[in-house]
Design a protein around this motif. Sequence first.
Motif, PDB file in Angstrom:
ATOM      1  N   GLY A 112       0.788  -1.222   0.000  1.00 12.55           N
ATOM      2  CA  GLY A 112       0.000   0.000   0.000  1.00 12.55           C
ATOM      3  C   GLY A 112       0.816   1.265   0.000  1.00 12.55           C
ATOM      4  N   GLY A 224      -4.250   0.336   6.830  1.00 15.19           N
ATOM      5  CA  GLY A 224      -3.518  -0.083   5.644  1.00 15.19           C
ATOM      6  C   GLY A 224      -3.503  -1.584   5.488  1.00 15.19           C
ATOM      7  N   SER A 267      -5.800  -0.015   1.544  1.00 14.62           N
ATOM      8  CA  SER A 267      -5.425   1.140   2.369  1.00 14.62           C
ATOM      9  C   SER A 267      -6.517   1.511   3.369  1.00 14.62           C
TER      10      SER A 267
END
Length: 281
Positions: A112, A224, A267
């Motif tokens: 991410g 995340g 995310s």
Amino acid sequence: MEGGYTGAMKPAYSEQLYRDRMARVVALMVADPMAQHRLEDLAAAAAFSPFHFHRLYRGLMGETVTQTLRRLRLARASLLLSQGRGSVTEIALACGYDSPQAFSRAFQRFAGHSPRAFQRRIARLADDQAGSPNVTLREIAALQLQGLRHHGPAATIPHTHRHLRQLLGQRAVSPWLGLCQGDPEEGDFRYFAATRLAHGQLEDPRLQTIELPAGLYASHTLLGPYSQINATIEALYASWLPGSGFEPDHRPLLELYHPHTRGAAASARRTDLLIPVRPLS
């Protein structure tokens, strides 16, 4: 007249034998993720026909051999990045990528963040001092859980969570947890994917009942991808805990997974990382 075959073993035991064979395949890849693993060799390790191996692996593990290898390599890269062991270019080459650009694209999808952004995030977390709003203290009540023991390296933990969800089917559960003891890089690592069923327990020999005692936890919320969990825990142990006035208690570390919408961006995932603590004596 044909008769039915009655010599087959019980389904749960049969499935576990399949998974044990696949565990040997994963162990081969973990031992040397940079090697060119041939189909014939992996199938032989699992004692399956090469003609059927790929379908069996994908069906049991939830991903292809290529995807597992890619994740193992990127998990190694995230550890090297978090420890500052080499430049992005050096780590890219060490993990089998021909260029930093190709590595950065793959790592972005995996974690991410770009490699440098990932390093900066871990460094900021490591710089946090005790009392930072990034860490709070929480009391967690005692829980009786059912869990599935993970076998293999930390990079393949998603397989165990996926397997547990398959076993539970559509049953209502809450909370969804990972229970961790020991170090993933050492031989004392133990991990369970676990939850509490809303209506009684499921009778299945593959599941273990886990009594989680009440206690105090230092809580940090990770926003995340799950691939950031290990590096974030390492940073909390290395930098926050020594200056906190607390020490680890003898209970499992918890990963508390918050529900997310299917198909949501990685995310947007939220995971509470809970370190069991007690006042420093």
